[in-house]
Design a protein around this motif. Sequence first.
Motif, PDB file in Angstrom:
ATOM      1  N   GLY A  17       0.824  -1.211   0.000  1.00  0.00           N
ATOM      2  CA  GLY A  17       0.000   0.000   0.000  1.00  0.00           C
ATOM      3  C   GLY A  17       0.852   1.253   0.000  1.00  0.00           C
ATOM      4  O   GLY A  17       0.536   2.237  -0.682  1.00  0.00           O
ATOM      5  N   MET A  37     -11.904   3.914   0.866  1.00  0.00           N
ATOM      6  CA  MET A  37     -11.460   2.577   1.230  1.00  0.00           C
ATOM      7  C   MET A  37     -11.353   2.423   2.745  1.00  0.00           C
ATOM      8  O   MET A  37     -11.701   1.373   3.296  1.00  0.00           O
ATOM      9  N   SER A  41     -13.556  -0.472   4.544  1.00  0.00           N
ATOM     10  CA  SER A  41     -12.749  -1.574   5.068  1.00  0.00           C
ATOM     11  C   SER A  41     -12.766  -1.624   6.589  1.00  0.00           C
ATOM     12  O   SER A  41     -12.786  -2.709   7.183  1.00  0.00           O
ATOM     13  N   MET A 142      -3.643  -9.155   3.226  1.00  0.00           N
ATOM     14  CA  MET A 142      -4.527  -8.479   2.278  1.00  0.00           C
ATOM     15  C   MET A 142      -5.273  -7.329   2.941  1.00  0.00           C
ATOM     16  O   MET A 142      -5.543  -6.301   2.312  1.00  0.00           O
ATOM     17  N   HIS A 143      -5.603  -7.492   4.229  1.00  0.00           N
ATOM     18  CA  HIS A 143      -6.225  -6.391   4.971  1.00  0.00           C
ATOM     19  C   HIS A 143      -5.248  -5.223   5.106  1.00  0.00           C
ATOM     20  O   HIS A 143      -5.666  -4.070   5.148  1.00  0.00           O
ATOM     21  N   ILE A 145      -2.956  -4.147   3.000  1.00  0.00           N
ATOM     22  CA  ILE A 145      -2.685  -3.377   1.774  1.00  0.00           C
ATOM     23  C   ILE A 145      -3.483  -2.075   1.727  1.00  0.00           C
ATOM     24  O   ILE A 145      -2.905  -0.992   1.555  1.00  0.00           O
ATOM     25  N   PRO A 146      -4.830  -2.128   1.864  1.00  0.00           N
ATOM     26  CA  PRO A 146      -5.574  -0.858   1.813  1.00  0.00           C
ATOM     27  C   PRO A 146      -5.221   0.095   2.942  1.00  0.00           C
ATOM     28  O   PRO A 146      -5.179   1.310   2.746  1.00  0.00           O
ATOM     29  N   THR A 230     -13.642  -0.978  -3.493  1.00  0.00           N
ATOM     30  CA  THR A 230     -12.379  -1.726  -3.394  1.00  0.00           C
ATOM     31  C   THR A 230     -12.167  -2.245  -1.975  1.00  0.00           C
ATOM     32  O   THR A 230     -11.752  -3.389  -1.774  1.00  0.00           O
ATOM     33  N   GLY A 231     -12.443  -1.385  -0.976  1.00  0.00           N
ATOM     34  CA  GLY A 231     -12.305  -1.807   0.417  1.00  0.00           C
ATOM     35  C   GLY A 231     -13.193  -2.996   0.737  1.00  0.00           C
ATOM     36  O   GLY A 231     -12.769  -3.949   1.408  1.00  0.00           O
ATOM     37  N   ILE A 234     -11.714  -6.231  -1.049  1.00  0.00           N
ATOM     38  CA  ILE A 234     -10.488  -6.741  -0.426  1.00  0.00           C
ATOM     39  C   ILE A 234     -10.793  -7.494   0.873  1.00  0.00           C
ATOM     40  O   ILE A 234     -10.252  -8.581   1.118  1.00  0.00           O
ATOM     41  N   ILE A 237     -12.561 -10.832  -0.067  1.00  0.00           N
ATOM     42  CA  ILE A 237     -11.597 -11.793  -0.617  1.00  0.00           C
ATOM     43  C   ILE A 237     -10.704 -12.341   0.478  1.00  0.00           C
ATOM     44  O   ILE A 237     -10.426 -13.544   0.553  1.00  0.00           O
ATOM     45  N   GLY A 238     -10.240 -11.433   1.369  1.00  0.00           N
ATOM     46  CA  GLY A 238      -9.416 -11.875   2.498  1.00  0.00           C
ATOM     47  C   GLY A 238     -10.143 -12.873   3.385  1.00  0.00           C
ATOM     48  O   GLY A 238      -9.580 -13.860   3.854  1.00  0.00           O
TER      49      GLY A 238
END
Length: 242
Positions: A17, A37, A41, A142-143, A145-146, A230-231, A234, A237-238
């Motif tokens: 990120g 995001m 998130s 993955m959490h 990254i944003p 996107t948030g 992600i 997916i995580g």
Amino acid sequence: MKELLLTLIAGLFFLIGVAITKINKGSKKIICFSVGMAFSSLILLLVTDIIPETFELLENKIYIIAGILIGIGILLSLEKLVPHHDHFEESKKHHHENHLEHIGIMTSLALIIHNIVEGIGIYGVASNSIKAGIIYAVAVGMHNIPFGLEITSMLNRAHNKNKKLYIIILTLSTFIGGLLTMTFKNLLTDLVLGILLSTTIGMILYLLLAELITELKENWNKETLFGIITGILIIIIGGLIC
């Protein structure tokens, strides 16, 4: 040592990120994207991860309420240590930069506590199964990254002098959790972990209601909407990976 290495790898995802932000340094679109995001998130992180885990660890709801109040109290107390942002006394631009820095610092503090707890979890899972530990570490990564993108964008825009220190601590926070587990296994009870997580709930709720909603309104455009979407993706997916 493999368990400890996994906690370090999970934290290093935060630098992805940071790298994205450096490529787009100073971009207003990145700021709007990161605010959106951050909003989505953090909400999903609470709903899908932190709150369920807290209720699983703590049967006594009084501890949860107390932890939430402590988390809110911590950030209220820290208001004096971060840049003050007054709508009436400051210019709009200066206020906006100070508000971004304020959110960046507060979010960093909440995430450091959360990531330490995540590091404890990764180490514990990996101790029983390295394969499961790898999957969990990737999901946590993955959490990160944003959040790396969000916090770096905000602190860059505000020209924060200590941004490198925040980035280093955040990157190493899951590793610190793993190190604590390895060193103090007997002290990290469900009660301790539950109180830490409930404190994080309070901090994140404060950020969402007192800070991010205002910033979201001031930066609402298509990039903000893309950031929110996107948030959400992600975090989902995580969760599926984990």
